[in-house]
Design a protein around this motif. Structure first.
Motif, PDB file in Angstrom:
ATOM      1  N   MET A   1      80.428 -15.231 -28.503  1.00 31.48           N
ATOM      2  CA  MET A   1      79.345 -15.557 -27.652  1.00 31.48           C
ATOM      3  C   MET A   1      79.585 -17.129 -26.732  1.00 31.48           C
ATOM      4  SD  MET A   1      75.488 -16.806 -29.144  1.00 31.48           S
ATOM      5  CE  MET A   1      75.843 -18.579 -29.483  1.00 31.48           C
ATOM      6  N   ASP A 114      70.789 -11.357 -32.561  1.00 32.01           N
ATOM      7  CA  ASP A 114      72.138 -11.095 -33.249  1.00 32.01           C
ATOM      8  C   ASP A 114      71.643 -10.010 -33.741  1.00 32.01           C
ATOM      9  OD1 ASP A 114      73.830 -10.729 -35.369  1.00 32.01           O
ATOM     10  OD2 ASP A 114      74.011 -12.807 -35.544  1.00 32.01           O
ATOM     11  N   ARG A 115      72.305  -8.692 -33.517  1.00 30.60           N
ATOM     12  CA  ARG A 115      72.153  -7.475 -33.936  1.00 30.60           C
ATOM     13  C   ARG A 115      72.630  -7.033 -35.034  1.00 30.60           C
ATOM     14  NH1 ARG A 115      73.489  -3.665 -29.986  1.00 30.60           N
ATOM     15  NH2 ARG A 115      74.713  -4.812 -28.580  1.00 30.60           N
ATOM     16  N   GLU A 116      73.455  -8.008 -35.848  1.00 35.42           N
ATOM     17  CA  GLU A 116      73.917  -8.013 -37.399  1.00 35.42           C
ATOM     18  C   GLU A 116      72.720  -8.364 -38.059  1.00 35.42           C
ATOM     19  OE1 GLU A 116      76.521  -6.131 -38.276  1.00 35.42           O
ATOM     20  OE2 GLU A 116      76.874  -6.102 -35.915  1.00 35.42           O
ATOM     21  N   ALA A 117      71.592  -8.876 -37.886  1.00 34.26           N
ATOM     22  CA  ALA A 117      70.639  -9.398 -38.504  1.00 34.26           C
ATOM     23  C   ALA A 117      69.597  -8.183 -39.091  1.00 34.26           C
ATOM     24  CB  ALA A 117      69.455 -10.129 -37.547  1.00 34.26           C
ATOM     25  N   ARG A 295      70.514 -15.574 -39.268  1.00 33.24           N
ATOM     26  CA  ARG A 295      71.627 -15.267 -38.364  1.00 33.24           C
ATOM     27  C   ARG A 295      71.051 -15.684 -36.911  1.00 33.24           C
ATOM     28  NH1 ARG A 295      75.801 -12.214 -38.347  1.00 33.24           N
ATOM     29  NH2 ARG A 295      76.672 -11.303 -40.399  1.00 33.24           N
ATOM     30  N   ILE A 296      69.681 -15.630 -36.752  1.00 34.52           N
ATOM     31  CA  ILE A 296      69.040 -15.979 -35.526  1.00 34.52           C
ATOM     32  C   ILE A 296      68.857 -17.631 -35.267  1.00 34.52           C
ATOM     33  CG2 ILE A 296      66.833 -15.792 -34.069  1.00 34.52           C
ATOM     34  CD1 ILE A 296      68.121 -12.976 -34.974  1.00 34.52           C
ATOM     35  N   LYS A 300      71.664 -18.763 -30.035  1.00 35.16           N
ATOM     36  CA  LYS A 300      71.626 -17.134 -29.806  1.00 35.16           C
ATOM     37  C   LYS A 300      70.415 -16.781 -29.087  1.00 35.16           C
ATOM     38  CE  LYS A 300      74.617 -16.516 -33.897  1.00 35.16           C
ATOM     39  NZ  LYS A 300      74.331 -15.620 -35.312  1.00 35.16           N
ATOM     40  N   SER A 304      70.698 -14.945 -25.602  1.00 32.99           N
ATOM     41  CA  SER A 304      70.062 -13.621 -25.382  1.00 32.99           C
ATOM     42  C   SER A 304      69.245 -13.698 -23.927  1.00 32.99           C
ATOM     43  CB  SER A 304      68.962 -13.609 -26.458  1.00 32.99           C
ATOM     44  OG  SER A 304      68.592 -12.326 -26.738  1.00 32.99           O
ATOM     45  N   HIS A 310      70.890  -8.638 -27.007  1.00 38.21           N
ATOM     46  CA  HIS A 310      71.342  -7.467 -27.406  1.00 38.21           C
ATOM     47  C   HIS A 310      69.978  -6.582 -27.035  1.00 38.21           C
ATOM     48  CE1 HIS A 310      74.944  -9.087 -28.636  1.00 38.21           C
ATOM     49  NE2 HIS A 310      74.223  -9.973 -29.229  1.00 38.21           N
TER      50      HIS A 310
END
Ligand code: 13P
Ligand code: SF4
Length: 334
Positions: A1, A114-117, A295-296, A300, A304, A310
């Motif tokens: 990022m 964050d798409r891993e959240a 994660r956010i 980020k 975004s 994402h």
């Protein structure tokens, strides 16, 4: 990022002064000097891009008070997502919340910083598991907690959140329901209704860490304290507490009743946010972090908005089926 190096200037200090005063008790000077330039940049870009930021109650105070347009529990965020006129939705929360916003707004860009959240509950069950449950209990309606994937929602009859789970179950008029995937929320609902509840083995990795012994210790250490808990906690934890409700219901309870000493048995940032709004109350803040919510970050969120990532993408057929379950829940309301 890509990380933009942002500096704290007098202009930023002036622009963000009213936000600074709201978070004074929970964000120190060093953290603020780091956060303020991001808050300023995000708020500017949000207007340019006609974007709205939906932030869950577990987001950190810099996000919650600094850049969010709508804050609340999962139910409020879904209700607001269904109404928004903005062209772009940024979900400051976890992936299932962003999916819910996308299902309600299939033609808009819904972004998750964050798409891993993720969420341990959403990951505990698949659509195939639900279909097997339906085979095992033919004709029994399936209520899915919103903390599930779009695919699970698509094969369910209706969704619910912790804010309306009992109301949704009672509204079905059935003698038995399958309630997925949170075993503890299911047991809480079962304690409040005559409907027979068939459950799954999902757990929230954050709330399952609290124990009844710990609640008893807190009460002994802090005489006169009012203890509020989220229904994702185990039943023996809930039975030690004074009030059980969704994140918004706990926050409303504190705003309305103003208990002089209070403990929220839930995720850490929630206590910070409710305390920041009620600085005269004494908050004891035991802390369990949700690693997914954390994660956010402001960095980020800015990234975004700058890059329009994402983007949440859902198969249109799945989305249309899931929409039915979410809309049925929204008709029932809180
Ligand atoms: P609420 O619906 O109460 O906001 O809870 C969502 C959640 O993920 C709790 O862990
Ligand atoms: Fe999921 Fe628990 Fe985190 Fe809520 S606190 S998002 S239920 S893991």
């Amino acid at each position: 990022m890509k990380t933009s190096a942002l500096t704290y200037t007098e202009t930023i200090e002036r622009e963000t002064a009213s936000i600074r005063s709201r978070v004074a008790g929970v964000v120190d000077e060093r953290q603020w000097k780091h956060a303020a330039p991001y808050i300023s940049a995000i708020n500017r870009l949000k207007k340019e891009k006609n974007a709205v930021i939906l932030a869950h109650n577990y987001q950190t105070p810099d996000i919650f008070f600094g850049v969010a347009d709508i804050v609340g529990d999962s139910l409020k965020l879904a209700q607001e997502a269904a109404k928004t006129k903005a062209g772009v939705i940024i979900q400051a929360g976890v992936y299932f919340m962003a999916e819910t916003a996308k299902i309600l707004n299939p033609d808009k860009a819904v972004l998750i910083p964050d798409r891993e959240a993720g969420c341990s509950l959403a990951e505990s069950i698949t659509a195939k598991d639900v279909l097997l449950m339906k085979e095992k209990y033919p004709g029994v309606p399936v209520v899915s907690y919103v903390n599930t994937s779009a695919e699970v929602k698509a094969v369910s009859d209706i969704c619910c959140t912790s804010g309306n789970a009992v109301k949704v179950v009672n509204a079905l008029g059935a003698s038995r329901v399958i309630f997925l995937p949170d075993e503890y929320l299911a047991r809480y609902v079962a304690s409040k209704t005559d409907v027979e509840i068939i459950t799954w083995k999902g757990r929230c990795e954050v709330h399952e860490k609290f124990t009844p012994e710990y609640i008893r210790e807190l009460r002994a250490e802090h005489p006169g304290v009012t203890i509020l808990a989220h229904p994702e906690c185990a039943p023996d934890v809930l039975s030690e507490c004074d009030f059980v409700g969704s994140t918004a219901q706990m926050s409303d309870f504190v705003d309305e009743k103003q208990p002089p000493r209070v403990i929220l048995i839930t995720e850490c940032s929630m206590s910070d946010n409710v305390y920041a709004a009620n600085p005269k109350l004494e908050f004891i803040r035991p802390c369990q972090l949700c690693p997914h919510m954390k994660r956010i970050t402001l960095e980020k969120i800015l990234h975004s908005l700058e890059t329009m990532t994402h983007e949440v993408v859902i198969d249109p057929a799945v989305s249309a089926q899931a929409l039915r379950s979410i809309e049925r829940m929204l008709e029932i309301g809180r």
